[in-house]
Design an enzyme around this catalytic site. Structure first.
Site, PDB file in Angstrom:
ATOM      1  N   LYS A  74     -23.110  22.028  -4.261  1.00  0.00           N
ATOM      2  CA  LYS A  74     -21.667  21.841  -4.103  1.00  0.00           C
ATOM      3  C   LYS A  74     -21.246  20.374  -4.272  1.00  0.00           C
ATOM      4  O   LYS A  74     -20.230  19.944  -3.738  1.00  0.00           O
ATOM      5  CB  LYS A  74     -21.165  22.372  -2.757  1.00  0.00           C
ATOM      6  N   GLY A  75     -22.036  19.643  -5.047  1.00  0.00           N
ATOM      7  CA  GLY A  75     -21.712  18.239  -5.293  1.00  0.00           C
ATOM      8  C   GLY A  75     -21.163  17.978  -6.685  1.00  0.00           C
ATOM      9  O   GLY A  75     -20.821  16.847  -7.017  1.00  0.00           O
ATOM     10  N   GLY A  76     -21.128  19.027  -7.527  1.00  0.00           N
ATOM     11  CA  GLY A  76     -20.661  18.866  -8.900  1.00  0.00           C
ATOM     12  C   GLY A  76     -21.774  18.951  -9.926  1.00  0.00           C
ATOM     13  O   GLY A  76     -21.621  18.475 -11.053  1.00  0.00           O
ATOM     14  N   THR A  77     -22.889  19.591  -9.561  1.00  0.00           N
ATOM     15  CA  THR A  77     -24.048  19.607 -10.451  1.00  0.00           C
ATOM     16  C   THR A  77     -23.795  20.400 -11.736  1.00  0.00           C
ATOM     17  O   THR A  77     -24.222  19.993 -12.814  1.00  0.00           O
ATOM     18  CB  THR A  77     -25.282  20.176  -9.737  1.00  0.00           C
ATOM     19  N   ARG A 156     -21.235  13.829  -2.839  1.00  0.00           N
ATOM     20  CA  ARG A 156     -19.810  13.662  -2.555  1.00  0.00           C
ATOM     21  C   ARG A 156     -19.653  13.515  -1.051  1.00  0.00           C
ATOM     22  O   ARG A 156     -20.636  13.588  -0.301  1.00  0.00           O
ATOM     23  CB  ARG A 156     -19.013  14.865  -3.080  1.00  0.00           C
ATOM     24  N   GLY A 283     -13.851  25.267  -7.828  1.00  0.00           N
ATOM     25  CA  GLY A 283     -12.524  24.707  -7.634  1.00  0.00           C
ATOM     26  C   GLY A 283     -11.598  25.548  -6.777  1.00  0.00           C
ATOM     27  O   GLY A 283     -10.413  25.223  -6.670  1.00  0.00           O
ATOM     28  N   ARG A 284     -12.106  26.619  -6.135  1.00  0.00           N
ATOM     29  CA  ARG A 284     -11.219  27.425  -5.306  1.00  0.00           C
ATOM     30  C   ARG A 284     -10.928  26.690  -3.999  1.00  0.00           C
ATOM     31  O   ARG A 284     -11.723  25.848  -3.552  1.00  0.00           O
ATOM     32  CB  ARG A 284     -11.831  28.791  -5.032  1.00  0.00           C
TER      33      ARG A 284
END
Length: 318
Positions: A74-77, A156, A283-284
């Site tokens: 959930k860090g943008g991987t 993040r 992005g929800r």
């Protein structure tokens, strides 16, 4: 005279057979451990043979990854992997392989792992599995396979990340008609401390996990990216990645398109190619855990954040 010729033929055949056996023994060398016996029945890889297997129908081959994108969850991987794949010198494994953290997969050996990689020529192969960062067994396993592996970690704000992690768990359970979790009941102990057994919170203890990686890899082999900056200004973090991988800057601003509906960037290979956005689960909106619990978690994470900043010789605005 005939008998002698027969003996010569027999001896020659026996000698040829012995040579073939010796050749096979040279090709298939096994690893032995004094404690555990045979540790691998695969031909030895990485240091003692070429890092590829030729494909009969293509001049390309499969190569072991030279770069691992290890997290954080959930860090943008996923977005980072998709963006890095825009570079013409990068080939990305499109799914999470879970080789180093999954016991069943790890027992299949390096040859199985190699077959999960994309075909490539001289490009850098990169594999992403966010579970690698937090699994205590993975750093040693990666180092054993390739001590020169380059590591990318995107992080993040740990509170925001924990809430995002909790949100995904919440909706997964909702879709399966299971009982829905309450964040405060799971994230904290009865004494109000961090519940170390609850993964959505434990995954945000960056210093705990990075400390294990630094036992095997120097900081110079680990690139730490700011996921909060990446969400707003992805090009800056992608250029840091290109520098780290010693690649020319080939990813441009026109490859990145901001999607106001989703709230993050989508990607395209060229101005005429199809735009690729992340899935609907990305992005929800986050679940509302309440300001009180969010502030309490932020306070508890301060010591962990400071330790993390000291490890990487920089600080983030958390």
């Amino acid at each position: 005279m005939i008998a002698r010729c027969g003996r010569v033929v027999v001896l020659s055949t026996g000698l040829l057979g012995s040579l073939m056996i010796l050749l096979q023994l040279q090709i298939f060398t096994f690893e032995f451990s004094p404690d555990a016996g045979i540790t691998s029945t695969q031909p030895l890889t990485m240091e003692r043979r070429a890092l590829s297997t030729p494909d009969e129908e293509s001049p390309s081959s499969r190569h072991f990854p030279r770069v691992l994108l290890i997290g954080v969850r959930k860090g943008g991987t996923r977005a980072l992997l998709d963006a890095l794949a825009l570079h013409p010198r990068i080939k990305a494994a499109r799914r999470e392989v879970h080789y180093f953290d999954d016991e069943d997969n790890y027992e299949k050996g390096e040859e199985w792992y190699l077959q999960q990689m994309p075909l490539s020529r001289d490009e850098i192969t990169i594999e992403k599995t966010p579970a690698y960062f937090t699994n205590p067994l993975v750093p040693e396993r990666v180092h054993r396979m390739n001590p020169a592996m380059k590591i990318i970690l995107i992080v993040r704000d740990p509170v925001t990340r924990a809430v995002s992690d909790f949100t995904q768990v919440y909706y997964n359970r909702l879709e399966l008609n299971k009982s829905l979790p309450i964040f405060s009941d799971l994230a904290f102990t009865k004494d109000g401390e961090i519940n170390m057994t609850y993964k959505p919170v434990r995954n945000s203890l960056y210093s705990t996990h990075l400390e294990r990686w630094l036992k095997y890899f120097p900081l110079g082999q680990i690139l730490v990216l700011d996921g909060d900056v990446f969400a707003k200004d992805p090009l800056s973090q992608l250029q840091l990645s290109e520098n780290f991988l010693e690649l020319p800057h080939k990813i441009r601003a026109d490859h990145l398109l901001f999607n106001p509906t989703k709230g993050f960037h989508c990607f395209r290979k060229s101005p005429t190619s199809k735009v690729k956005c992340l899935g609907r689960s990305k992005g929800r909106p986050h679940r509302n855990i309440g300001d009180k619990h969010q502030q309490h978690l932020a306070q508890l994470l301060k010591l962990h954040n400071r330790a993390f900043f000291q490890m990487i010789n920089r600080a983030f605005d958390w």
